[in-house]
Design an enzyme around this catalytic site. Sequence first.
Site, PDB file in Angstrom:
ATOM      1  N   ALA A  67       0.863  -1.179   0.000  1.00 14.56           N
ATOM      2  CA  ALA A  67       0.000   0.000   0.000  1.00 14.56           C
ATOM      3  C   ALA A  67       0.901   1.231   0.000  1.00 14.56           C
ATOM      4  O   ALA A  67       2.104   1.130   0.148  1.00 14.56           O
ATOM      5  CB  ALA A  67      -0.882  -0.019   1.227  1.00 14.56           C
ATOM      6  N   GLY A 113      -0.321  -5.257   0.024  1.00 12.31           N
ATOM      7  CA  GLY A 113      -1.506  -4.966  -0.785  1.00 12.31           C
ATOM      8  C   GLY A 113      -1.438  -5.642  -2.145  1.00 12.31           C
ATOM      9  O   GLY A 113      -2.474  -5.991  -2.726  1.00 12.31           O
ATOM     10  N   GLU A 116      -2.587  -9.080  -1.607  1.00 14.68           N
ATOM     11  CA  GLU A 116      -4.037  -9.061  -1.336  1.00 14.68           C
ATOM     12  C   GLU A 116      -4.822  -8.912  -2.640  1.00 14.68           C
ATOM     13  O   GLU A 116      -5.868  -9.524  -2.823  1.00 14.68           O
ATOM     14  CB  GLU A 116      -4.368  -7.930  -0.350  1.00 14.68           C
ATOM     15  CG  GLU A 116      -3.827  -8.229   1.035  1.00 14.68           C
ATOM     16  CD  GLU A 116      -4.089  -7.119   2.036  1.00 14.68           C
ATOM     17  OE1 GLU A 116      -3.575  -6.009   1.816  1.00 14.68           O
ATOM     18  OE2 GLU A 116      -4.818  -7.352   3.013  1.00 14.68           O
ATOM     19  N   GLU A 138       3.290  -6.909   6.435  1.00 22.70           N
ATOM     20  CA  GLU A 138       2.748  -5.809   7.254  1.00 22.70           C
ATOM     21  C   GLU A 138       3.205  -5.826   8.702  1.00 22.70           C
ATOM     22  O   GLU A 138       3.437  -4.777   9.299  1.00 22.70           O
ATOM     23  CB  GLU A 138       1.202  -5.816   7.200  1.00 22.70           C
ATOM     24  CG  GLU A 138       0.617  -5.278   5.910  1.00 22.70           C
ATOM     25  CD  GLU A 138       0.545  -6.321   4.793  1.00 22.70           C
ATOM     26  OE1 GLU A 138       1.136  -7.409   4.945  1.00 22.70           O
ATOM     27  OE2 GLU A 138      -0.099  -6.044   3.764  1.00 22.70           O
TER      28      GLU A 138
END
Length: 727
Positions: A67, A113, A116, A138
């Site tokens: 992200a 991300g 994901e 993360e």
Amino acid sequence: MATSIALRNIDRGVAFVVVDAADRSVNTLTAELGGELTELIGALEADDACCGAVIASGKRDSFVVGADIDRLSRLQSRQQAEEISRRAQQLLDRLAEATKPVVAAIHGPCLGGGLELALACHGRVCSDAPATALGLPEVKLGLIPGAGGTQRLPRLIGVQAALDLILTGSSVRPVAARKLGLVDEVVELANLENAAAARARLLAASHGPRDWHALLDRELANLRRWTRSAKYAELLLGGNPLGRRVLLNRGAAAVRQRSGDRYPAPYAALRAVEAGLARGLEHGLQVESEQFAELLVSPVSRRLVELFQATQALKKETGSHDPKLRARPVERLAVLGGGLMGAGIAGVAAGRGISVRIKERDAEQCGLAVQRVWSTLRRRIKRGQLDARGAAQIAARVSASGDLAGLARCDLVIEAVFEELALKSALLAQAEERVGESCVLASNTSSLPIAKLAAACRRPHNVLGMHFFSPVPKMPLLEVIRQPQTCDQALVTAVALGKRLGKHTIVVRDGVGFYTSRILAPYISEATHVLAEGAPIDAVDEALCDFGFPVGPITLLDEVGIDVAEKVSHVMMGAYGERLRHAPLLPALVADNRQGHKNRRGFYLYDGKKGDRRVDVTVYDLLPGGRRRARVNPAEVQRRLVLQMVNEAMHCLGEGILQCPRDGDIGAIYGLAFPPFLGGPFRYTDGMGAGRLVDELLRLRDRFGLRFEPAPALVEAARGGRSFYPA
Ligand code: NAI
């Protein structure tokens, strides 16, 4: 700065969608990307010419790497953070529920991300390139995946395997990813898009809409594989709370063993995984975003994110203010001395494609040096990080010789012989005679002033320090030391080499102990004072481990070598005076032939099993107070040792040894394992307030003497009410 995603072409029914952040070197998952992706999916669903899609990256060597952490770090409220996570989840839900299959074509890092996003696709194909790695890192930033990762990963690869990845933040390479079921196929890069398109067509042809996940079946298969017991697996899968508890408790125990209770993120991840397994995806997603938001605004995550940003900023620096100055390429490296450090440096450099020539004393030592390189390679093979062929290729880049022949074409020389000024100076001067005009001459000395070594050379502008840490392959820091005559060209070349070797490379000014050895010195010396006052050895170590250091200072003394520490203490005291005076305990230990771990005689016993360490009580006979030890106040021991280290870091900043607080924090964390969640000595001071720190030091000074006198830079910050980082 919008991340863009666009339809590139449609080939035999499959749409190729390419993610390519126009003005950035890597792709990150952003709200813009999500919005554009949703629109694209809608359009493709409505397009009868299209049966499915492939998502690929427009970047040459990465997929999507996470992200936008800078943007996330600016969020101030928990509520904002939760909204962002919910939005990302909804976007990826939309992708997962597309009525046509979407396959991710992954090459290069696919992290956070990015993974994901790939998990929300209906199939995943990755390249077999060494750069390809998949993971959810993360927790390393004190966070958890916030876009469905804690829910989709366990459903895809099973609870145990998912926890292994989520709780450690580690990533997996292509073959391992295939074995886990994280990707469906591993192919050559040249075939990646074709293979992904073929999979999309296959999915479109063989299944009805919405049937692609087949999650429960896969979950069952994975659990069976893991538990080797179908009954147990079914129990777990059936939502049996007891079975789930076993896995989750095991995960929690592993986390506790690794990092205690200081890092909340892994526990939050466990809560999110558990919620999703117990009450379904929707509830799991809700818990995931709540936990994510709470973590994002927590001090631990703030410090870890700042540290990450600091290392990113450091990576962009060259070591010079002159933007036009380019590093000279280092393709041939000479290492003088192939002992513990020299062989370590040689192995790491060869692993990065550099040809290395080791110079040792004689043929026998040459053999030993090469063996040292091989023993590290063998360990890597054993761990599955390298195959035999790769190891042989690396070893083939290393040659050794008993003389200085073969140095003429070297771009850089690193000296790592015994810690003796005369020997080092003589050898560097001899090497200088054989190398080219611009060859950089570096020393790996841990304490000798680099200027003294430069004085022995004809081209002192080429001389600098490259202080690596032991063990070289593992320790992430490199301290590059500039002496007054070092030229920028040499500096940028050394910094570029440090980065190429995978190290966080800080540049510091010359001075006894440079930065890291210097701030370690008063910390260790304070430990000797505490021992001299009668504290039990293990109580001192435990106190500092409770503070967050991975090992305590007395264990460290045993590891570094009590004899070495004793020698260094004189050098330090000679340079910095009383402030760094040890309590006079070490000479008696050295006289008793206690060198520490290396001769298995130190503060601890080394005869038991690994992990079962006990204090050697006979050592107390050599310490003031004998075997009757006093009780200690752990908080006070922590304060005394840590403030000594922090205060010395302030001296280093004030004297210009450090260029900035950021380098001081990176150096302490990656060189000395200062607890990362506290952000390093300068962040720690900012957190506490310089004024409060000065007060604490003055209180300690009144009790223990002038060694606690606050450093001028700290006093100045306290007076001006300033912090070391912008608020
Ligand atoms: P070591 O004793 O393992 O290795 C020194 C090597 O230099 C030996 O293999 C020896 O044969 C070789 N040598 C000695 N004289 C030589 C000569 N005339 N020509 C060629 N080779 C010669 O020592 P270690 O631990 O590798 O340390 C080397 C240097 O690195 C020292 O300056 C030390 O202060 C520094 N250093 C050590 C660290 C550590 O944790 N051990 C950490 C950072 C720096």
